[in-house]
Enzyme design. Structure first.
Site, PDB file in Angstrom:
ATOM      1  N   CYS A 253     -13.923   5.449 -28.164  1.00  0.00           N
ATOM      2  CA  CYS A 253     -15.174   6.201 -28.237  1.00  0.00           C
ATOM      3  C   CYS A 253     -15.821   6.332 -26.870  1.00  0.00           C
ATOM      4  CB  CYS A 253     -16.101   5.537 -29.242  1.00  0.00           C
ATOM      5  SG  CYS A 253     -15.305   5.420 -30.845  1.00  0.00           S
ATOM      6  N   GLU A 254     -15.163   7.053 -25.997  1.00  0.00           N
ATOM      7  CA  GLU A 254     -15.635   7.368 -24.648  1.00  0.00           C
ATOM      8  C   GLU A 254     -15.026   8.710 -24.275  1.00  0.00           C
ATOM      9  OE1 GLU A 254     -17.347   5.408 -22.287  1.00  0.00           O
ATOM     10  OE2 GLU A 254     -17.359   3.509 -23.400  1.00  0.00           O
TER      11      GLU A 254
ATOM     12  N   GLY B  95       0.755  -1.244   0.000  1.00  0.00           N
ATOM     13  CA  GLY B  95       0.000   0.000   0.000  1.00  0.00           C
ATOM     14  C   GLY B  95       0.783   1.291   0.000  1.00  0.00           C
TER      15      GLY B  95
END
Ligand code: PLP
Length: 420
Positions: free
Chosen positions: A344-345, A240
């Site tokens: 296409c986003e 982490g």
């Protein structure tokens, strides 16, 4: 510290110009530096050597390439895996089975069986029902599973919600107040031997305080378990620790800072510690190299459209996070561009209104700090083949994962007979 730097006006990975790799393998591609991977592994192992003789298991999900795992295994790291696929990768990279730990909130029976057949060190169990299922699987096989109970310590890691894993409302681990009962059950179940406890509270942490809070709770829990007469051989403190993505921000705690905190908190525990760093080892050891396909001016802003997209590196889209983006051959001056991919986003965006040295069509750019959670999270959305991974070592480089061909990509589909 990494080994991606300008030499003669052009970004190199160690001694190799990124443009030379692009000329050979095309773009986009991931590029890893072996010297950086080894350096990070050594810094982490050396720092943690101050807390006894810990097992440091690389979190394979951060970068599961077998060549990368081979390097880390050579440096003495084990592997933290979360699927049978990751376990197979670790084993085939040469990570010894007795240095592999299997984590994850939903292990299937088949995965448990595979882990027990491979005789890995430990499975980190995340629920009552999983423990009972593991007991059945192990008993059926006539073997004993060595188990750590993953604790949900209910601390706020202070990181992004999507990569925070240690709050009560997260799916991970067993609530702290139920661990003792479960440990007792584990000690009595056939095919199970409890060996310890584990926690992993989140990723990309910039503050040691939540880690310290979690470890303090684990220490007290380990002591209660021992006082109750149960064996506790190992405590797995997870991974982490954050890494610098944005050079303008303050640096995260160093491995030495982290090790000092761990040493202070765990003094007197008298058991083996285990760690599962992922991003810290691999993040800054890799870049994603892409080409500028098109520069276009919209009504409101200028766009640089790359040949890499969200399917190749999803972190900016998924988390809204920052990646430094640099021209491979930087020109003098500055431009502001919104750097996007061709998918296409609208979310297929690497950087919004980013100030960068002037770019022209055909230029190469490097998306920095892409060695962890980069290629491993790639997909083929928009039927875009998976991009290659290249390893540089000094003045050599090799393709360590080839570019997927369109034939391989489309060839998985089958048209049923009835469609003719
Ligand atoms: C993802 C994960 C890690 C590694 O996290 P980093 O932030 O990459 O260090 C370690 N342990 C577990 C259980 C994980 O799921």
């Amino acid at each position: 510290m990494d080994h991606f730097a300008l030499k003669g006006g052009e970004m190199h990975a160690e001694e190799v110009a990124l443009s030379a790799i692009a000329a050979r393998v095309g773009t986009p591609f991931y590029c890893y530096s072996e010297a950086t991977l080894r350096r990070h592994a050594r810094v982490v192992l050396d720092s943690l050597a101050s807390v006894g003789d810990p097992l440091v298991a690389f979190a394979v999900k951060a970068n599961p390439n077998v060549a990368v795992l081979r390097i880390l295994a050579q440096e003495g790291m084990g592997a933290d895996v979360v699927s049978e696929g990751e376990m197979v990768r670790a084993l085939s990279a040469g990570v010894p089975a007795n240095r592999i730990v299997f984590s994850g909130v939903g292990k299937t029976d088949a995965e448990m069986k595979a882990a027990l057949e491979a005789a890995i060190l430990q499975l980190n169990v995340e629920s009552e029902s999983e423990l009972r299922r593991l007991s059945r699987v192990a008993s059926d096989m006539g073997v004993t599973a060595h188990v750590a109970i993953r604790v949900n310590p209910d601390v706020d890691a202070g990181t992004l919600a999507k990569i925070s894993t240690g709050k009560a409302e997260n799916k991970f681990g067993v609530p702290l107040d139920r661990v003792e009962a479960l440990y007792a059950e584990a000690a009595s179940l056939p095919g199970i031997r409890p060996v310890g406890i584990a926690a992993h509270i989140g990723s990309q942490l910039f503050d040691l305080a939540p880690l310290e809070a979690a470890y303090t709770k684990l220490g007290a829990l380990a002591q209660r378990l021992r006082q109750a007469g149960y064996p506790v051989e190992r405590v797995d403190l997870g991974g982490g620790l954050g890494i610098p993505y944005d050079p303008k921000l303050p640096l995260p705690p160093s491995p030495a800072d982290y090790a000092a905190m761990v040493g202070r908190v765990t003094a007197g525990w008298g058991l083996q510690l285990m760690f599962e760093p992922g991003r810290l080892i691999a993040g800054n050891a890799g870049v994603l190299v892409a080409k500028v396909i098109t520069l276009k001016s919209g009504a409101a802003r200028r766009f640089a459209v790359l040949d890499a997209a969200m399917n190749d590196l999803i972190r900016p889209t998924l988390y809204g996070v920052y990646h430094d983006i640099r021209a491979v051959r930087p020109e003098a001056g500055e431009m502001v561009a919104t750097i996007v991919g061709p998918v296409c986003e609208t979310g297929d965006m690497f950087a919004e209104d980013r100030s960068i040295t002037p770019l022209a069509e055909g230029d190469l750019v490097a998306l920095m700090t892409a060695g962890a959670y980069g290629a491993t999270m790639a997909g083929t959305y928009n039927s875009r083949p998976l991009v290659p991974e290249v390893l540089v070592s000094g003045d050599r480089f090799a393709v360590i994962r080839k570019r997927q061909t369109l034939e391989e990509l489309v060839g998985l589909d089958r048209v049923p007979d009835w469609l003719g």
